[in-house]
Structure formats: structure tokens, C-alpha cells
Design an enzyme around this catalytic site. Structure first.
Site, PDB file in Angstrom:
ATOM      1  N   HIS A   1      -3.462  -5.541   1.256  1.00  0.00           N
ATOM      2  CA  HIS A   1      -2.705  -5.748   2.499  1.00  0.00           C
ATOM      3  C   HIS A   1      -2.636  -7.227   2.873  1.00  0.00           C
ATOM      4  CE1 HIS A   1      -2.207  -1.583   3.986  1.00  0.00           C
ATOM      5  NE2 HIS A   1      -3.300  -1.343   3.279  1.00  0.00           N
TER       6      HIS A   1
ATOM      7  N   CYS B   1       0.842  -1.207   0.000  1.00  0.00           N
ATOM      8  CA  CYS B   1       0.000   0.000   0.000  1.00  0.00           C
ATOM      9  C   CYS B   1       0.875   1.255   0.000  1.00  0.00           C
ATOM     10  CB  CYS B   1      -0.968  -0.058   1.179  1.00  0.00           C
ATOM     11  SG  CYS B   1      -2.297   1.159   1.046  1.00  0.00           S
TER      12      CYS B   1
ATOM     13  N   GLU C   1      -0.699  -8.519   5.060  1.00  0.00           N
ATOM     14  CA  GLU C   1      -0.468  -8.629   6.513  1.00  0.00           C
ATOM     15  C   GLU C   1      -1.755  -8.453   7.319  1.00  0.00           C
ATOM     16  OE1 GLU C   1      -0.316  -6.032   4.817  1.00  0.00           O
ATOM     17  OE2 GLU C   1      -0.556  -4.217   6.027  1.00  0.00           O
TER      18      GLU C   1
END
Lengths: 80, 234
Positions: B203, B86, B205
Site C-alpha cells: 500500500h 491490493c 498510499e
């Protein structure tokens, strides 16, 4: 000495913010608005005396930082 | 194996990335402050999501001047795996480590939702454990994720198979309807020509455990472990 830098998206890059502003202006009754391109404006104060050198230096600044040459173009003006 | 997660002022996914690397994947991880100049011997570098330096001027524009970025660039030049997530992707673009730029999402909206993404290339350190054309569900959360490159650059990126992820539907079909932000060619992530630097808007994560809505992102970090292990074994 003062320099002005105008940064705008290149014509080939769609400007959704400008589009929304244009639509808002039309909604306000400004039917003649056909398009808006939104950009950035910088005033740079310089400790410089030579306008030619100043313009070259500020152009370099615009190229390296103030604008992203991938998507933006810029115009530099040096004020007397 | 050690992950370094760079922390810029304004990063907000740094701890998610640290947690994913250390707790979920179970590897060593370190948070590295942007004013530091060394990466603490890390094997993998993550530039996390957020709003580095407040996104002043342009997203990622100021972060490239952070002292740690010289070390990140040197690490990347040596072939070290670097993942920009991002805002981290935006930093890699501004730093010139990846080609192209980000502009405002085409429908102006900040887009924050889980999206399907198709894996296009499996020969990068962050997709080595993926199946070809595998669809991963990962959240996006950005206002400027609309990928742009001039036509020549775009053609070059495609010709060199540098598009690593594309927005798709759940069946893996790519169309304008499955493109959340107007990105050219539905690009969600790319790599450099050497393939060791990867940036993506979704994302991984934030999608590492079922409780988070998806655990699909785990494979991105697991890929780094797999690809380093295979390098070490060679």
C-alpha cells in the site's frame, strides 16, 4: 432444472487451506489422510428444459464467472 | 492533474488514496462511485484497497462488473495510467487488465506489516520517479496476495519486464525468506505489456508520511505526476 458446478484449484496450484484442513484431520486421529483439496460447490436453478443446452450454458457461466480459469478447474452436472 | 479514486462497496483504502493524492502530493483528486460511468476527466485512475463487494466468490471477482469498470477499461485501452493497490490489483487481475491470479497466502495467515519491496522497472507511470532497484518500505495487508500464473504466462511476464516490484529484504536481496505470501518469483507488483496499468499488493498510499512509519510510498504517486508532466512536455 438444476445444475451443479464443482470448482477446484488446478492440481498445479498449491492449496494452503486444504493443507491446513488435512493437518487438522490428522491431528483428530485420521492418520490415513494424505491430502485435502478444498473447492467450491454451486447449485444453479434454471428455467430450462433441454439438458444439453443447459449444460452448455452453465459451462459458459462457470468459465466466465463461477471459476477463474487461471487457477481453477470446474465440472458441470445437470440434474434431470 | 487529477486523480480519480474508485470507490467500490467495501473499499477501505479509498480515503487513504484520496488523502495521499490530494493532501500529500497536492494534486486534484476525486472519489468516483463504482456505479458512475465516467471518470470525471481524471488523468490517473486508482483502484484502492479493501474488500470490494465483500470479496464474494473470489477477491475482485464481482467488482469487475461494476459500471465504472467499463470506463476504467476504456481509459486503460487509451493508454491512461491505472494503479491497482491490493484489492485493486486483484480487481485488475479478475478484469483481465493484468495477467495471472491471486490465491491464498501460502502460510494461510493474513499478513499485515511493513515490508521492503524492490523496484524492478522504472519505465512505468508509477515508478518513473524511482531509482533502479530502489527499496521501498510499504505495508502489506492481505490474505490473498500469493501471485500465481501458469509457467508460460510467468515466463512471458518476466521476458517482457512486466514484474515491477519484488518482495526483498532491506538490502534489496530477493529470497524466499523475504517473500511474505508465497508469490511466484517474489512478485509484489506487475504491469501490462503496454506498461500503463500497474498493480501491486503493498500500500503506497498508507506510507506517505513519516508518522505512518514510512513515507516511501509517496514516490509511486509522485511518479504519476512526473510521467504525465513529461508526456505533456513532449
Amino acid at each position: 432444472m438444476k445444475a451443479r458446478v464443482y470448482v477446484t484449484l488446478k492440481p498445479s496450484v498449491f492449496d494452503p487451506q486444504g493443507r491446513v484442513v488435512a493437518d487438522a484431520l490428522v491431528t483428530l486421529g485420521y492418520q490415513e489422510v494424505q491430502d485435502v483439496r478444498q473447492g467450491k460447490f454451486f447449485e444453479v436453478e434454471l428455467a430450462a428444459t433441454d439438458a444439453v443446452t443447459a449444460k452448455a450454458r452453465v459451462t459458459e457461466m462457470a468459465d466466465k464467472l463461477l471459476a477463474n480459469p487461471v487457477i481453477e478447474s470446474y465440472r458441470v452436472e445437470v440434474l434431470p | 492533474m487529477k486523480f480519480a479514486v474508485v470507490v467500490f462497496p467495501g473499499s477501505n483504502s479509498d480515503h487513504d488514496a484520496f488523502y495521499a493524492a490530494s493532501e500529500v502530493i497536492g494534486e486534484d483528486a476525486a472519489l468516483v462511485w463504482h456505479k458512475d460511468t465516467d471518470l470525471q476527466g481524471a488523468d490517473v485512475v486508482i483502484l484502492p484497497g479493501g474488500f470490494a463487494h465483500g470479496d464474494y466468490l473470489r477477491t475482485g471477482a464481482i467488482a469487475r462488473f461494476s459500471p465504472i469498470m467499463s470506463a476504467v477499461k476504456a481509459f486503460a485501452d487509451r493508454g491512461g495510467p491505472v494503479l491497482g493497490i491490493c484489492n485493486g490489483f486483484q480487481v485488475l487481475l479478475e478484469a483481465g487488465l493484468l495477467p495471472g491470479a491471486m490465491v491464498r497466502n501460502d502460510r494461510i495467515k493474513f499478513v499485515s506489516r511493513l515490508v521492503p519491496v524492490r523496484v524492478e522497472q522504472t519505465d512505468t507511470p508509477f515508478t518513473a520517479a524511482c531509482a533502479s532497484t530502489q527499496v521501498l518500505h510499504m505495508p502489506v495487508a492481505h490474505g490473498e496476495g500469493n501471485y500465481y500464473a501458469d509457467p508460460d504466462t510467468l515466463a512471458e511476464i518476466e521476458a517482457h519486464r512486466q514484474v515491477v516490484f519484488r518482495y526483498s529484504n532491506a538490502a534489496g536481496e530477493v529470497s524466499p525468506a523475504s517473500n511474505p505470501n508465497g508469490s511466484l518469483n517474489s512478485i509484489a507488483g506487475i504491469c501490462n505489456r503496454q506498461r500503463n496499468v500497474v498493480g501491486l499488493m503493498p500500500h503506497p498510499e498508507r506510507a506517505t508520511e513519516a508518522q505512518l512509519g514510512s513515507a516511501d510510498g509517496r514516490v509511486i504517486l509522485a511518479s504519476a505526476v512526473k510521467s504525465l508532466a513529461s508526456l505533456a512536455g513532449r
